[in-house]
Enzyme design. Structure first.
Site, PDB file in Angstrom:
ATOM      1  N   ARG A 112       0.892  -1.177   0.000  1.00 31.05           N
ATOM      2  CA  ARG A 112       0.000   0.000   0.000  1.00 31.05           C
ATOM      3  C   ARG A 112       0.917   1.210   0.000  1.00 31.05           C
ATOM      4  NH1 ARG A 112      -5.428   1.247   3.334  1.00 31.05           N
ATOM      5  NH2 ARG A 112      -6.131  -0.060   1.616  1.00 31.05           N
ATOM      6  N   HIS A 139      -7.146   0.818  -6.698  1.00 25.19           N
ATOM      7  CA  HIS A 139      -7.350  -0.097  -5.559  1.00 25.19           C
ATOM      8  C   HIS A 139      -8.007  -1.371  -6.083  1.00 25.19           C
ATOM      9  CE1 HIS A 139      -7.631  -1.441  -1.563  1.00 25.19           C
ATOM     10  NE2 HIS A 139      -8.527  -0.621  -1.069  1.00 25.19           N
ATOM     11  N   GLN A 142      -9.944  -3.986  -3.843  1.00 28.37           N
ATOM     12  CA  GLN A 142     -11.247  -3.539  -3.365  1.00 28.37           C
ATOM     13  C   GLN A 142     -12.346  -3.823  -4.391  1.00 28.37           C
ATOM     14  OE1 GLN A 142     -12.107  -1.968  -0.315  1.00 28.37           O
ATOM     15  NE2 GLN A 142     -14.105  -2.548  -1.127  1.00 28.37           N
ATOM     16  N   ASP A 230     -17.286   6.936  -1.911  1.00 26.23           N
ATOM     17  CA  ASP A 230     -16.041   6.799  -1.142  1.00 26.23           C
ATOM     18  C   ASP A 230     -15.850   8.101  -0.376  1.00 26.23           C
ATOM     19  OD1 ASP A 230     -13.547   5.973  -0.204  1.00 26.23           O
ATOM     20  OD2 ASP A 230     -12.511   6.189  -2.135  1.00 26.23           O
ATOM     21  N   CYS A 269     -16.261   1.285   0.079  1.00 28.96           N
ATOM     22  CA  CYS A 269     -15.074   0.494   0.423  1.00 28.96           C
ATOM     23  C   CYS A 269     -14.756   0.575   1.912  1.00 28.96           C
ATOM     24  CB  CYS A 269     -13.886   0.954  -0.403  1.00 28.96           C
ATOM     25  SG  CYS A 269     -13.383   2.661  -0.105  1.00 28.96           S
ATOM     26  N   ARG A 297     -13.342  -8.952   1.017  1.00 26.13           N
ATOM     27  CA  ARG A 297     -11.923  -8.667   0.796  1.00 26.13           C
ATOM     28  C   ARG A 297     -11.095  -9.927   1.074  1.00 26.13           C
ATOM     29  NH1 ARG A 297     -10.021  -3.454   1.039  1.00 26.13           N
ATOM     30  NH2 ARG A 297      -8.096  -4.465   0.373  1.00 26.13           N
TER      31      ARG A 297
END
Ligand code: CP
Ligand code: NVA
Length: 312
Positions: A112, A139, A142, A230, A269, A297
């Protein structure tokens, strides 16, 4: 042993439709095999027995960190978590040298990072698969979980209309990367200054994706099967005041959800900023699938790890 040509998982745009479908199918199948099991119990076939994953975090994480750690455990392997600041990366060791060293010590690396370019540099120097666990650009892990959740709740994603309301940054970009491969319609509404990168949209459209980008949230959400949003201020963003002024017309409350199809799903997310991009009534309401999305996930990443390590 190292993989001769590592199978990196950097962006959904780099996967073929068949690879993406194989990963999603494995995720669904593996989830179904362990319903109600204790969460740290190893899958019967332990496909990653003896394998180790290192995870490097330059930014905070709850879901990505825990889901990858549990994913490796369930697959029979092990995970090691590294805060970037605690490693020699934080004192200036190069990304490339770190990649060369970790390639001798673990079987895969998840990163990340602030900069997508750093992840690309890491992958270039790595002899083992590298997984993008969120960058400024994208991402992809996700979005696999999001697609899995949509398929569980609403069946085939092909032909469905997904409305994205809010920041056109990393999570939105991975939806853009998936749209053509899974044949869903993507309707994006963002403030003009926070629209998705034009080159990502142009590349997806050139490949045949049905994507519209505009500023009108009600036009984007009209009749949608899935509504996604988001946070308005992502990790690393420094223009909070401008963002808080620009994003309120994109907030997903009950009145906004009423413009979507009657049974539309709501996804986020997480982490959510309740009262900003989403209301309590929506995130806690009957159309919300955010807790399944978070759980997925684990299942999606198990399939990614297996694909990266040549088990799919
Ligand atoms: N959605 C997501 O990636 O969450 P974390 O930042 O908690 O990992
Ligand atoms: N867009 C958010 C996603 C967090 C999972 C961020 O980058 O902070």
């Amino acid at each position: 042993m190292t993989t001769p040509t590592p199978r990196h998982f950097l962006d959904l745009s780099a996967l073929s439709r068949e690879e993406l479908r194989a990963i999603l199918d494995e995720a669904h199948a593996r989830k179904a095999l362990r319903l109600d099991w204790p969460k740290a119990k190893i899958d019967e076939d332990a496909p990653l027995d003896g394998h180790a994953l290192a995870m490097i975090f330059e930014k905070n994480s709850t879901r990505t960190r825990v889901s990858f750690e549990i994913a490796m455990l369930q697959l029979g392997g092990r995970a090691i978590v590294l805060g970037a600041k605690d490693t020699q990366l934080g004192r200036g060791e190069t990304v490339e040298d770190t990649a060369r060293v970790l390639s001798r010590m673990v079987d895969a690396v998840m990163i990340r990072a602030n900069s997508h370019d750093d992840v690309l540099r890491f992958a270039e120097a790595s002899d083992v698969p590298v997984i993008n666990g969120l960058t400024d650009l994208s991402h992809p892990c996700q979005i696999l979980a999001d697609i899995m959740t949509i398929e569980e709740r609403a069946g085939d994603i092909a032909g469905k209309t997904i409305a994205w309301l809010g920041d056109g940054n990393n999570v939105c970009t991975s939806f853009i990367h998936a749209a053509e491969k899974l044949e869903f319609k993507l309707r994006i509404a963002s403030p003009a200054s926070y629209a998705p990168r034009t080159q990502e949209v142009a590349a997806a459209k050139a490949a045949g994706a049905d994507i519209s980008v505009g500023t009108d949230s009600k036009a984007a959400i009209a009749g949608a099967d899935v509504v996604v949003t988001d946070t308005w201020v992502s990790m690393g963003d420094t223009d909070k005041d401008e963002r808080m002024a620009a994003f309120p017309p994109y907030a997903v409350g009950e009145a906004m959800m009423a413009h979507a199809s009657k049974d539309a799903l709501f996804l986020h997310c997480l982490p959510a900023h309740r009262g900003e991009e989403v209301s309590d009534a929506v995130i806690d309401g009957p159309q919300s699938a955010v807790w399944d999305e978070a759980e997925n996930r684990i299942h999606a990443q198990k399939a990614v790890l297996m694909w990266c390590l040549g088990k799919l």
